[in-house]
Design a protein around this motif. Sequence first.
Motif, short mmCIF file in Angstrom:
data_model
loop_
_atom_site.label_atom_id
_atom_site.label_comp_id
_atom_site.label_asym_id
_atom_site.label_seq_id
_atom_site.Cartn_x
_atom_site.Cartn_y
_atom_site.Cartn_z
N UNK A 275 0.80 -1.19 -0.10
CA UNK A 275 -0.13 0.03 0.18
C UNK A 275 0.92 1.30 0.24
N UNK A 276 2.07 1.20 0.85
CA UNK A 276 2.86 2.41 0.81
C UNK A 276 3.40 2.66 -0.52
N UNK A 277 4.00 1.75 -1.20
CA UNK A 277 4.39 1.85 -2.47
C UNK A 277 3.39 2.21 -3.59
N UNK A 278 2.29 1.76 -3.38
CA UNK A 278 1.23 2.17 -4.31
C UNK A 278 0.76 3.67 -4.17
N UNK A 279 0.81 3.99 -2.93
CA UNK A 279 0.43 5.44 -2.85
C UNK A 279 1.44 6.28 -3.34
N UNK A 332 -17.11 6.07 5.50
CA UNK A 332 -16.10 7.07 4.88
C UNK A 332 -14.89 7.13 6.02
N UNK A 333 -14.46 6.20 6.19
CA UNK A 333 -13.31 5.98 7.15
C UNK A 333 -12.16 4.72 6.50
N UNK A 334 -12.02 5.25 5.22
CA UNK A 334 -11.07 4.12 4.66
C UNK A 334 -9.51 4.10 5.30
N UNK A 335 -8.77 3.04 5.40
CA UNK A 335 -7.40 3.26 5.56
C UNK A 335 -6.61 3.64 4.20
N UNK A 336 -5.49 4.08 4.46
CA UNK A 336 -4.70 4.74 3.32
C UNK A 336 -4.26 3.41 2.70
N UNK A 337 -4.42 3.53 1.25
CA UNK A 337 -4.18 2.48 0.27
C UNK A 337 -5.42 1.81 -0.03
N UNK A 338 -6.51 2.05 0.31
CA UNK A 338 -7.79 1.39 0.26
C UNK A 338 -8.26 1.95 -1.09
N UNK A 339 -9.13 0.85 -1.91
CA UNK A 339 -9.72 1.46 -3.21
C UNK A 339 -11.17 1.99 -2.67
N UNK A 354 -7.24 5.56 -2.29
CA UNK A 354 -7.27 6.72 -0.74
C UNK A 354 -5.73 6.73 -0.45
N UNK A 355 -5.20 8.05 -0.48
CA UNK A 355 -4.03 8.30 -0.04
C UNK A 355 -3.79 8.70 1.48
N UNK A 356 -4.94 9.00 2.00
CA UNK A 356 -4.87 9.34 3.71
C UNK A 356 -5.20 10.89 3.63
N UNK A 357 -5.46 11.41 4.81
CA UNK A 357 -5.92 12.83 5.32
C UNK A 357 -6.93 13.36 4.28
N UNK A 358 -7.94 12.45 3.89
CA UNK A 358 -9.01 12.92 3.10
C UNK A 358 -8.70 12.99 1.63
N UNK A 359 -7.60 12.65 1.10
CA UNK A 359 -7.18 12.74 -0.22
C UNK A 359 -7.13 11.21 -1.04
N UNK A 360 -7.44 11.66 -2.38
CA UNK A 360 -7.25 10.43 -3.24
C UNK A 360 -6.42 10.65 -4.53
N UNK A 361 -6.14 9.70 -5.11
CA UNK A 361 -5.52 9.97 -6.63
C UNK A 361 -6.48 9.35 -7.50
N UNK A 362 -7.15 10.21 -8.36
CA UNK A 362 -8.17 10.20 -9.18
C UNK A 362 -7.76 10.58 -10.68
N UNK A 363 -7.94 9.85 -11.77
CA UNK A 363 -8.02 10.31 -13.06
C UNK A 363 -9.13 10.97 -13.43
N UNK A 364 -9.06 12.03 -14.40
CA UNK A 364 -10.13 12.59 -15.00
C UNK A 364 -10.98 13.68 -14.47
N UNK A 365 -10.51 13.93 -13.08
CA UNK A 365 -11.21 14.75 -12.14
C UNK A 365 -10.91 16.27 -12.41
N UNK A 393 -7.28 -3.41 -1.65
CA UNK A 393 -6.76 -3.58 -3.19
C UNK A 393 -6.62 -5.26 -3.52
N UNK A 394 -7.78 -5.66 -3.53
CA UNK A 394 -7.92 -6.84 -3.93
C UNK A 394 -8.13 -7.51 -5.46
N UNK A 395 -7.20 -7.96 -6.00
CA UNK A 395 -7.35 -8.28 -7.61
C UNK A 395 -7.19 -9.65 -7.78
N UNK A 396 -8.34 -10.31 -7.51
CA UNK A 396 -8.00 -11.98 -7.91
C UNK A 396 -7.75 -12.53 -9.34
#
Length: 399
Positions: A275-279, A332-339, A354-365, A393-396
Amino acid sequence: MEARDVLRATAAVAGRAATLKACGIAAVLFVVGLLVLGLIGATTIKPAAADSCGGRGTPGTDLEDLEDGKPSGGPSRAEQKTNAKIIDKVAASGGLSGRATLIGLMVALQESSLLNLDHGHADSIGLFQQRPSQGWGTREQIMRPQYAASMFYFGDDDGDPRGLTDVPQWESKDVRTLVREVQRPDASTLDLYVVQESLARQIADQAGINLDRKGTAAPTAETGNPGPPPVGNADRPQSPEECYPDTDGKGGAPGNPFYDGTAAWPASVKNPRSAEDAIRWARREAQTGEKDWYRRCLAFVAIAYGWNFSGVHYAVDHYKAMPERMKHDKDRNPPPGALMYWETGGRAGHVSIYLGNGKIASNDINRAGYVDVVDATDIETKWGSTYLGWAPPYFPRGG
Protein backbone atom coordinates in the motif's frame (compact mmCIF):
# COMPACT_ATOMS: atom_id res chain seq x y z
CA MET A 1 -13.44 14.72 -26.12
CA GLU A 2 -11.09 11.97 -27.15
CA ALA A 3 -12.18 8.38 -27.81
CA ARG A 4 -9.71 5.64 -27.01
CA ASP A 5 -8.78 3.24 -29.79
CA VAL A 6 -9.56 -0.42 -29.31
CA LEU A 7 -5.95 -1.43 -28.88
CA ARG A 8 -3.50 1.19 -27.68
CA ALA A 9 -0.57 -1.08 -28.34
CA THR A 10 -1.55 -1.61 -31.97
CA ALA A 11 -2.12 2.09 -32.41
CA ALA A 12 1.27 2.88 -30.95
CA VAL A 13 3.00 0.47 -33.33
CA ALA A 14 1.06 1.92 -36.26
CA GLY A 15 2.05 5.43 -35.23
CA ARG A 16 5.71 4.52 -35.07
CA ALA A 17 5.51 2.84 -38.46
CA ALA A 18 3.89 5.95 -39.97
CA THR A 19 6.68 8.12 -38.65
CA LEU A 20 9.34 5.91 -40.13
CA LYS A 21 7.54 5.87 -43.46
CA ALA A 22 7.50 9.65 -43.49
CA CYS A 23 11.22 9.61 -43.04
CA GLY A 24 11.62 7.24 -45.95
CA ILE A 25 13.63 4.63 -44.07
CA ALA A 26 12.52 1.54 -45.93
CA ALA A 27 14.94 -0.81 -44.27
CA VAL A 28 13.77 0.18 -40.82
CA LEU A 29 10.18 -0.26 -41.96
CA PHE A 30 10.98 -3.83 -42.94
CA VAL A 31 12.43 -4.51 -39.50
CA VAL A 32 9.44 -2.93 -37.78
CA GLY A 33 7.17 -5.10 -39.90
CA LEU A 34 8.97 -8.18 -38.66
CA LEU A 35 8.65 -6.98 -35.10
CA VAL A 36 4.92 -6.40 -35.49
CA LEU A 37 4.49 -9.88 -36.94
CA GLY A 38 6.36 -11.83 -34.37
CA LEU A 39 8.66 -10.09 -31.96
CA ILE A 40 7.16 -7.00 -30.49
CA GLY A 41 4.57 -8.88 -28.44
CA ALA A 42 7.38 -10.45 -26.47
CA THR A 43 9.03 -7.16 -25.57
CA THR A 44 6.28 -4.61 -24.93
CA ILE A 45 4.46 -4.09 -21.66
CA LYS A 46 0.90 -5.36 -21.80
CA PRO A 47 -1.74 -2.62 -21.72
CA ALA A 48 -3.91 -2.88 -18.63
CA ALA A 49 -7.45 -4.14 -18.76
CA ALA A 50 -9.56 -1.34 -17.44
CA ASP A 51 -12.89 -0.12 -16.46
CA SER A 52 -13.64 3.30 -17.73
CA CYS A 53 -14.15 6.55 -15.97
CA GLY A 54 -14.72 9.61 -18.09
CA GLY A 55 -13.53 13.13 -17.65
CA ARG A 56 -15.83 15.43 -15.68
CA GLY A 57 -18.14 12.64 -14.64
CA THR A 58 -18.66 11.05 -18.03
CA PRO A 59 -18.09 7.32 -17.58
CA GLY A 60 -17.58 5.19 -20.64
CA THR A 61 -15.83 1.99 -21.62
CA ASP A 62 -12.11 1.70 -22.15
CA LEU A 63 -11.88 -0.67 -25.08
CA GLU A 64 -8.93 -2.57 -23.75
CA ASP A 65 -8.79 -5.95 -22.13
CA LEU A 66 -5.54 -7.50 -23.21
CA GLU A 67 -3.68 -10.53 -22.01
CA ASP A 68 -0.44 -11.42 -23.73
CA GLY A 69 -1.16 -8.73 -26.31
CA LYS A 70 -4.36 -10.36 -27.57
CA PRO A 71 -8.01 -9.47 -27.00
CA SER A 72 -9.43 -11.56 -24.16
CA GLY A 73 -13.04 -11.29 -25.22
CA GLY A 74 -13.74 -7.89 -23.68
CA PRO A 75 -15.63 -5.05 -25.34
CA SER A 76 -14.38 -3.94 -28.75
CA ARG A 77 -15.01 -1.19 -31.26
CA ALA A 78 -16.18 -3.87 -33.70
CA GLU A 79 -19.09 -4.69 -31.36
CA GLN A 80 -19.93 -1.02 -31.08
CA LYS A 81 -19.98 -0.54 -34.85
CA THR A 82 -22.17 -3.60 -35.35
CA ASN A 83 -24.68 -2.34 -32.81
CA ALA A 84 -24.52 1.17 -34.27
CA LYS A 85 -25.50 -0.20 -37.68
CA ILE A 86 -28.46 -2.02 -36.16
CA ILE A 87 -29.66 1.14 -34.44
CA ASP A 88 -29.29 3.09 -37.67
CA LYS A 89 -31.15 0.45 -39.67
CA VAL A 90 -34.09 0.54 -37.25
CA ALA A 91 -34.21 4.33 -37.37
CA ALA A 92 -33.94 4.49 -41.16
CA SER A 93 -36.56 1.76 -41.73
CA GLY A 94 -38.95 3.78 -39.59
CA GLY A 95 -38.41 6.87 -41.71
CA LEU A 96 -36.41 8.67 -39.05
CA SER A 97 -33.58 11.09 -39.74
CA GLY A 98 -29.87 10.73 -39.14
CA ARG A 99 -30.37 12.87 -36.04
CA ALA A 100 -32.50 10.09 -34.59
CA THR A 101 -29.63 7.69 -35.19
CA LEU A 102 -27.22 10.09 -33.49
CA ILE A 103 -29.50 10.38 -30.45
CA GLY A 104 -29.84 6.61 -30.28
CA LEU A 105 -26.07 6.17 -30.39
CA MET A 106 -25.51 8.79 -27.69
CA VAL A 107 -28.05 7.16 -25.39
CA ALA A 108 -26.71 3.65 -25.97
CA LEU A 109 -23.14 4.82 -25.35
CA GLN A 110 -24.11 6.28 -22.00
CA GLU A 111 -26.37 3.40 -20.98
CA SER A 112 -24.26 0.43 -22.07
CA SER A 113 -21.17 1.75 -23.88
CA LEU A 114 -23.01 0.60 -27.03
CA LEU A 115 -22.64 -3.02 -25.95
CA ASN A 116 -25.46 -5.56 -25.63
CA LEU A 117 -25.03 -6.14 -21.90
CA ASP A 118 -26.93 -8.93 -20.18
CA HIS A 119 -26.80 -7.10 -16.85
CA GLY A 120 -27.14 -3.65 -15.35
CA HIS A 121 -28.75 -1.71 -12.51
CA ALA A 122 -31.71 -3.64 -11.04
CA ASP A 123 -33.10 -5.63 -14.00
CA SER A 124 -31.77 -3.28 -16.71
CA ILE A 125 -30.28 -5.05 -19.73
CA GLY A 126 -29.35 -4.55 -23.37
CA LEU A 127 -28.12 -1.63 -25.44
CA PHE A 128 -30.48 0.86 -23.83
CA GLN A 129 -30.58 -0.77 -20.38
CA GLN A 130 -34.32 -1.27 -20.64
CA ARG A 131 -36.14 -3.02 -17.80
CA PRO A 132 -38.54 -5.93 -18.25
CA SER A 133 -40.25 -4.90 -15.02
CA GLN A 134 -41.08 -1.50 -16.53
CA GLY A 135 -42.85 -2.85 -19.59
CA TRP A 136 -40.05 -2.69 -22.16
CA GLY A 137 -40.45 -6.36 -23.07
CA THR A 138 -39.24 -9.73 -21.92
CA ARG A 139 -35.58 -10.30 -21.14
CA GLU A 140 -35.22 -12.33 -24.35
CA GLN A 141 -36.78 -9.55 -26.43
CA ILE A 142 -34.70 -6.73 -24.94
CA MET A 143 -31.50 -8.71 -25.50
CA ARG A 144 -32.20 -8.55 -29.26
CA PRO A 145 -30.60 -5.25 -30.37
CA GLN A 146 -33.12 -4.68 -33.17
CA TYR A 147 -36.03 -5.03 -30.75
CA ALA A 148 -34.37 -2.80 -28.14
CA ALA A 149 -33.71 -0.09 -30.73
CA SER A 150 -37.28 -0.30 -32.00
CA MET A 151 -38.64 0.14 -28.47
CA PHE A 152 -36.32 3.10 -27.90
CA TYR A 153 -37.57 4.84 -31.02
CA PHE A 154 -41.22 3.83 -31.11
CA GLY A 155 -42.11 2.57 -27.64
CA ASP A 156 -45.01 0.26 -26.91
CA ASP A 157 -48.15 0.37 -29.01
CA ASP A 158 -50.17 1.81 -26.14
CA GLY A 159 -47.62 4.55 -25.46
CA ASP A 160 -46.39 3.09 -22.18
CA PRO A 161 -43.44 3.00 -22.14
CA ARG A 162 -43.03 5.73 -24.67
CA GLY A 163 -40.35 5.94 -27.33
CA LEU A 164 -38.49 8.84 -28.88
CA THR A 165 -41.17 9.46 -31.50
CA ASP A 166 -43.85 9.61 -28.81
CA VAL A 167 -42.31 12.87 -27.56
CA PRO A 168 -44.14 15.75 -29.28
CA GLN A 169 -41.92 17.61 -31.74
CA TRP A 170 -38.95 15.46 -30.80
CA GLU A 171 -36.87 16.61 -33.80
CA SER A 172 -36.68 20.13 -32.41
CA LYS A 173 -35.95 19.22 -28.79
CA ASP A 174 -32.59 18.94 -27.10
CA VAL A 175 -31.08 15.64 -26.06
CA ARG A 176 -31.52 16.26 -22.33
CA THR A 177 -35.26 16.69 -22.76
CA LEU A 178 -35.58 13.60 -24.95
CA VAL A 179 -33.55 11.44 -22.57
CA ARG A 180 -35.60 12.64 -19.63
CA GLU A 181 -38.83 11.72 -21.41
CA VAL A 182 -37.75 8.31 -22.77
CA GLN A 183 -35.03 6.91 -20.49
CA ARG A 184 -36.23 8.75 -17.38
CA PRO A 185 -32.88 8.81 -15.50
CA ASP A 186 -32.07 10.83 -12.43
CA ALA A 187 -31.89 14.49 -13.42
CA SER A 188 -28.29 14.80 -12.23
CA THR A 189 -27.10 12.43 -14.98
CA LEU A 190 -28.68 14.15 -18.00
CA ASP A 191 -25.46 15.91 -19.03
CA LEU A 192 -23.67 12.57 -19.23
CA TYR A 193 -25.69 11.68 -22.33
CA VAL A 194 -24.87 14.96 -24.06
CA VAL A 195 -21.10 14.53 -23.87
CA GLN A 196 -21.32 11.24 -25.79
CA GLU A 197 -21.92 13.10 -29.07
CA SER A 198 -18.29 13.24 -30.18
CA LEU A 199 -17.75 9.50 -29.72
CA ALA A 200 -21.13 8.74 -31.30
CA ARG A 201 -20.18 10.68 -34.42
CA GLN A 202 -16.81 8.97 -34.59
CA ILE A 203 -18.34 5.49 -34.39
CA ALA A 204 -20.99 6.44 -36.95
CA ASP A 205 -18.27 7.60 -39.32
CA GLN A 206 -16.33 4.38 -38.84
CA ALA A 207 -19.50 2.34 -39.42
CA GLY A 208 -20.40 4.24 -42.62
CA ILE A 209 -23.57 5.73 -41.12
CA ASN A 210 -24.98 8.90 -42.68
CA LEU A 211 -26.02 11.16 -39.83
CA ASP A 212 -27.17 13.83 -42.32
CA ARG A 213 -29.95 11.59 -43.64
CA LYS A 214 -33.33 13.31 -43.93
CA GLY A 215 -36.32 11.67 -42.30
CA THR A 216 -39.42 10.64 -44.21
CA ALA A 217 -41.77 9.93 -41.29
CA ALA A 218 -44.66 12.28 -40.63
CA PRO A 219 -44.05 14.83 -37.85
CA THR A 220 -45.28 13.84 -34.41
CA ALA A 221 -48.51 15.59 -33.37
CA GLU A 222 -48.55 17.76 -30.29
CA THR A 223 -51.26 15.61 -28.79
CA GLY A 224 -51.22 11.96 -27.89
CA ASN A 225 -50.55 9.62 -25.03
CA PRO A 226 -48.07 11.45 -22.79
CA GLY A 227 -46.85 8.19 -21.30
CA PRO A 228 -45.82 7.74 -17.69
CA PRO A 229 -44.66 10.75 -15.66
CA PRO A 230 -40.91 11.32 -15.93
CA VAL A 231 -38.66 10.08 -13.16
CA GLY A 232 -35.88 12.39 -12.02
CA ASN A 233 -37.69 15.45 -13.38
CA ALA A 234 -35.14 18.07 -14.35
CA ASP A 235 -37.48 20.71 -12.91
CA ARG A 236 -37.27 19.06 -9.49
CA PRO A 237 -33.89 17.40 -8.96
CA GLN A 238 -33.87 14.74 -6.30
CA SER A 239 -32.72 15.82 -2.88
CA PRO A 240 -29.67 14.23 -1.23
CA GLU A 241 -32.03 12.37 1.06
CA GLU A 242 -33.74 10.80 -1.96
CA CYS A 243 -30.53 10.05 -3.81
CA TYR A 244 -28.53 8.57 -0.98
CA PRO A 245 -29.63 5.91 1.49
CA ASP A 246 -28.92 6.21 5.20
CA THR A 247 -25.23 5.93 5.91
CA ASP A 248 -25.79 3.77 8.99
CA GLY A 249 -23.53 5.88 11.15
CA LYS A 250 -20.47 5.26 8.98
CA GLY A 251 -19.39 8.80 8.34
CA GLY A 252 -22.34 11.02 7.54
CA ALA A 253 -23.98 12.41 4.43
CA PRO A 254 -22.48 12.94 0.95
CA GLY A 255 -19.91 15.72 0.93
CA ASN A 256 -18.82 15.08 4.51
CA PRO A 257 -15.06 14.59 4.96
CA PHE A 258 -13.34 11.23 4.80
CA TYR A 259 -11.08 10.23 7.69
CA ASP A 260 -8.30 7.67 7.97
CA GLY A 261 -9.35 4.26 9.21
CA THR A 262 -7.14 1.55 10.66
CA ALA A 263 -8.64 -1.66 9.27
CA ALA A 264 -6.03 -4.19 8.16
CA TRP A 265 -6.12 -6.10 4.88
CA PRO A 266 -7.16 -9.76 5.02
CA ALA A 267 -4.30 -12.21 4.51
CA SER A 268 -5.66 -13.12 1.05
CA VAL A 269 -4.93 -9.59 -0.25
CA LYS A 270 -1.55 -9.91 -1.93
CA ASN A 271 -0.19 -7.51 -4.55
CA PRO A 272 3.15 -6.90 -6.29
CA ARG A 273 3.31 -3.52 -4.51
CA SER A 274 2.53 -2.68 -0.90
CA ALA A 275 0.00 0.00 0.00
CA GLU A 276 2.83 2.40 0.84
CA ASP A 277 4.51 1.79 -2.51
CA ALA A 278 1.21 2.09 -4.39
CA ILE A 279 0.52 5.44 -2.72
CA ARG A 280 4.00 6.72 -3.59
CA TRP A 281 3.55 5.55 -7.18
CA ALA A 282 0.13 7.24 -7.44
CA ARG A 283 1.44 10.52 -6.06
CA ARG A 284 4.37 10.46 -8.47
CA GLU A 285 1.97 9.79 -11.38
CA ALA A 286 -0.05 12.83 -10.34
CA GLN A 287 3.09 14.96 -10.33
CA THR A 288 4.89 13.74 -13.44
CA GLY A 289 2.59 11.34 -15.28
CA GLU A 290 1.39 11.81 -18.83
CA LYS A 291 -2.06 11.77 -20.40
CA ASP A 292 -2.46 8.00 -20.18
CA TRP A 293 -5.52 7.56 -17.98
CA TYR A 294 -8.56 8.86 -19.84
CA ARG A 295 -11.49 6.58 -18.86
CA ARG A 296 -9.08 4.13 -17.21
CA CYS A 297 -9.69 4.36 -13.47
CA LEU A 298 -9.64 0.62 -12.79
CA ALA A 299 -6.48 0.27 -14.87
CA PHE A 300 -4.88 3.05 -12.85
CA VAL A 301 -5.51 1.50 -9.43
CA ALA A 302 -4.45 -1.96 -10.66
CA ILE A 303 -1.20 -0.67 -12.13
CA ALA A 304 -0.53 1.35 -8.97
CA TYR A 305 -0.51 -1.94 -7.11
CA GLY A 306 1.87 -3.48 -9.63
CA TRP A 307 -0.50 -5.38 -11.90
CA ASN A 308 -0.60 -5.12 -15.70
CA PHE A 309 -4.37 -5.54 -15.81
CA SER A 310 -7.22 -5.79 -13.34
CA GLY A 311 -9.13 -8.62 -15.03
CA VAL A 312 -12.48 -6.81 -14.67
CA HIS A 313 -14.21 -4.42 -17.10
CA TYR A 314 -16.08 -2.12 -14.72
CA ALA A 315 -15.23 -0.43 -11.41
CA VAL A 316 -18.72 -1.09 -10.03
CA ASP A 317 -18.41 -4.79 -10.89
CA HIS A 318 -15.01 -4.91 -9.20
CA TYR A 319 -16.60 -3.68 -5.99
CA LYS A 320 -19.64 -5.91 -6.22
CA ALA A 321 -17.45 -8.97 -6.82
CA MET A 322 -15.49 -8.33 -3.63
CA PRO A 323 -16.06 -10.90 -0.87
CA GLU A 324 -18.63 -9.52 1.54
CA ARG A 325 -16.09 -9.39 4.36
CA MET A 326 -13.99 -6.96 2.30
CA LYS A 327 -16.73 -4.49 1.35
CA HIS A 328 -17.25 -1.53 3.65
CA ASP A 329 -20.44 0.01 2.29
CA LYS A 330 -20.77 3.76 2.81
CA ASP A 331 -17.92 3.74 5.35
CA ARG A 332 -16.16 7.12 5.16
CA ASN A 333 -13.16 5.96 7.18
CA PRO A 334 -10.99 4.07 4.68
CA PRO A 335 -7.41 3.20 5.58
CA PRO A 336 -4.69 4.67 3.35
CA GLY A 337 -4.22 2.50 0.27
CA ALA A 338 -7.85 1.40 0.16
CA LEU A 339 -9.82 1.46 -3.10
CA MET A 340 -12.85 3.77 -2.98
CA TYR A 341 -15.80 3.25 -5.30
CA TRP A 342 -18.59 5.47 -6.63
CA GLU A 343 -21.64 5.08 -8.85
CA THR A 344 -21.54 7.79 -11.51
CA GLY A 345 -24.98 7.50 -13.10
CA GLY A 346 -23.82 5.16 -15.86
CA ARG A 347 -22.73 1.57 -16.22
CA ALA A 348 -19.07 1.85 -15.29
CA GLY A 349 -18.70 3.74 -12.04
CA HIS A 350 -15.44 5.06 -10.66
CA VAL A 351 -12.62 3.87 -8.39
CA SER A 352 -9.71 5.75 -6.80
CA ILE A 353 -6.88 5.11 -4.36
CA TYR A 354 -7.24 6.65 -0.91
CA LEU A 355 -3.99 8.41 0.00
CA GLY A 356 -4.87 9.41 3.54
CA ASN A 357 -5.86 12.73 5.14
CA GLY A 358 -9.03 12.87 3.07
CA LYS A 359 -7.16 12.80 -0.26
CA ILE A 360 -7.40 10.46 -3.26
CA ALA A 361 -5.48 9.98 -6.49
CA SER A 362 -8.06 10.09 -9.28
CA ASN A 363 -7.95 10.25 -13.05
CA ASP A 364 -10.02 12.73 -15.09
CA ILE A 365 -11.32 14.73 -12.11
CA ASN A 366 -9.33 17.90 -12.82
CA ARG A 367 -7.77 17.08 -16.20
CA ALA A 368 -9.10 14.54 -18.67
CA GLY A 369 -6.54 11.79 -19.05
CA TYR A 370 -4.34 12.83 -16.13
CA VAL A 371 -4.18 11.79 -12.49
CA ASP A 372 -4.52 14.44 -9.77
CA VAL A 373 -4.50 14.42 -5.99
CA VAL A 374 -7.82 15.88 -4.82
CA ASP A 375 -10.20 15.76 -1.88
CA ALA A 376 -12.10 12.48 -1.80
CA THR A 377 -15.31 14.48 -1.57
CA ASP A 378 -14.73 15.93 -5.06
CA ILE A 379 -16.21 12.83 -6.71
CA GLU A 380 -19.50 13.63 -4.98
CA THR A 381 -19.43 17.40 -5.15
CA LYS A 382 -18.02 17.82 -8.68
CA TRP A 383 -19.49 14.76 -10.41
CA GLY A 384 -22.63 14.25 -8.34
CA SER A 385 -21.66 10.60 -7.85
CA THR A 386 -22.85 8.22 -5.14
CA TYR A 387 -20.22 6.84 -2.79
CA LEU A 388 -20.50 3.07 -2.57
CA GLY A 389 -17.78 2.29 -0.04
CA TRP A 390 -14.22 1.09 0.18
CA ALA A 391 -12.44 -2.23 -0.10
CA PRO A 392 -8.86 -3.45 0.18
CA PRO A 393 -6.80 -3.60 -3.05
CA TYR A 394 -7.93 -7.10 -3.96
CA PHE A 395 -7.30 -8.18 -7.56
CA PRO A 396 -8.02 -11.93 -7.77
CA ARG A 397 -8.12 -11.74 -11.57
CA GLY A 398 -5.20 -9.34 -11.92
CA GLY A 399 -2.14 -10.28 -13.89
